[in-house]
Design an enzyme around this catalytic site. Structure first.
Site, short mmCIF file in Angstrom:
data_model
loop_
_atom_site.label_atom_id
_atom_site.label_comp_id
_atom_site.label_asym_id
_atom_site.label_seq_id
_atom_site.Cartn_x
_atom_site.Cartn_y
_atom_site.Cartn_z
N ASN A 9 0.86 -1.19 0.00
CA ASN A 9 0.00 0.00 0.00
C ASN A 9 0.89 1.24 0.00
O ASN A 9 1.52 1.56 1.00
CB ASN A 9 -0.90 -0.04 1.24
CG ASN A 9 -1.85 1.14 1.32
OD1 ASN A 9 -1.51 2.28 0.98
ND2 ASN A 9 -3.05 0.89 1.81
N LYS A 12 0.34 3.83 2.74
CA LYS A 12 0.80 3.36 4.05
C LYS A 12 2.33 3.42 4.14
O LYS A 12 2.88 3.86 5.14
CB LYS A 12 0.32 1.92 4.27
CG LYS A 12 0.50 1.41 5.69
CD LYS A 12 0.03 -0.03 5.81
CE LYS A 12 -1.46 -0.16 5.84
NZ LYS A 12 -1.90 -1.55 6.16
N ASP A 70 -1.70 -4.38 10.51
CA ASP A 70 -3.07 -4.50 10.03
C ASP A 70 -3.88 -3.49 10.81
O ASP A 70 -3.64 -3.27 12.01
CB ASP A 70 -3.62 -5.91 10.22
CG ASP A 70 -4.91 -6.12 9.42
OD1 ASP A 70 -4.98 -5.63 8.28
OD2 ASP A 70 -5.84 -6.76 9.93
N GLY A 152 -8.08 6.25 2.58
CA GLY A 152 -8.97 5.32 3.27
C GLY A 152 -10.17 6.04 3.88
O GLY A 152 -10.85 6.82 3.22
N ASP A 154 -10.04 8.25 6.30
CA ASP A 154 -9.64 9.52 6.93
C ASP A 154 -10.65 10.67 6.74
O ASP A 154 -10.82 11.48 7.64
CB ASP A 154 -8.28 9.98 6.41
CG ASP A 154 -7.13 9.13 6.92
OD1 ASP A 154 -7.36 8.29 7.81
OD2 ASP A 154 -6.01 9.31 6.43
N LYS A 174 -1.41 14.57 11.21
CA LYS A 174 -2.03 13.24 11.28
C LYS A 174 -1.04 12.20 11.81
O LYS A 174 -1.39 11.32 12.60
CB LYS A 174 -2.54 12.81 9.90
CG LYS A 174 -3.25 11.46 9.96
CD LYS A 174 -3.36 10.78 8.61
CE LYS A 174 -3.75 9.33 8.80
NZ LYS A 174 -3.74 8.57 7.55
#
Length: 195
Positions: A9, A12, A70, A152, A154, A174
């Site tokens: 990702n 990420k 995860d 996602g 957010d 964040k």
């Protein structure tokens, strides 16, 4: 210190690299050590099991420590779902925007907007046992989607520590308050104390 991140990702990977930029730790993407591995099936029943599955899969390709995570969104009005199925829930509905719209609708119907982001990080290949670090951020779902910097879920989640959604803040903010940041902070503190 070098750590391989077991994630494909890109959002990420970028977020974790930003968080680690102030520490003396180099994050290496899994595509550098296992370029042809493809998708790793996450068939665990918990965040920890899924993170461990990914870490073990990548550890076969490197002797370096492997970090995997995860994470998910648990919404009170949905009986703490979608949880570990958060990404798949969005995928099934055609993306994160349709998923957020559906969740907002359910929250409005039930009059309950409480939610929390959860992240479980596993560090593998570092000590004899897998190491686990959890980050939990309680908050609530907003009645509207606020697109911006995040990814996602957010755009519709407000942490109890902040006044706006994660997506409305620059990544530097964040990355101090997110569930992933809280789990990573625990991991960094552990590494400092156990060199």
């Amino acid at each position: 210190m070098k750590i391989v991140l077991a994630s494909s990702n890109k959002n990420k990977v970028r977020e974790i690299k930003q968080i680690f930029s102030s520490f003396n730790i180099e994050i290496i993407g899994m595509d550098e050590v296992a370029p042809n591995i493809g998708d790793i099936e996450e068939n665990g029943n918990t965040y920890y099991e899924n993170a461990l599955i990914k870490a073990k899969a990548i550890s076969k390709y490197t002797s370096l420590p492997v970090m995997s995570d995860d994470s998910g969104l648990e919404v009170s009005a949905l009986d703490n779902k979608p949880g570990i199925y958060s990404a798949r829930y969005a995928e099934k509905l055609g993306g994160y925007i349709p998923a957020m719209k559906k969740i907002i609708k359910i929250c409005k119907e039930k009059g309950v907007f409480d939610a929390k982001f959860i992240c479980c990080i596993v560090l593998y290949n570092y000590k004899d046992e897998p190491l686990r670090f959890d980050g939990i951020v309680p908050g609530k779902i907003t009645a509207e989607i606020h697109e911006g910097n995040g990814f996602g879920y957010d755009p519709f989640f407000i942490s109890n520590e902040l006044e706006k959604t994660f997506a409305e803040y620059p990544s530097e903010i964040k990355n101090k308050y997110s569930h992933r940041a809280k789990a990573l902070e625990k991991m960094v503190n552990y590494l400092k104390e156990n060199k």
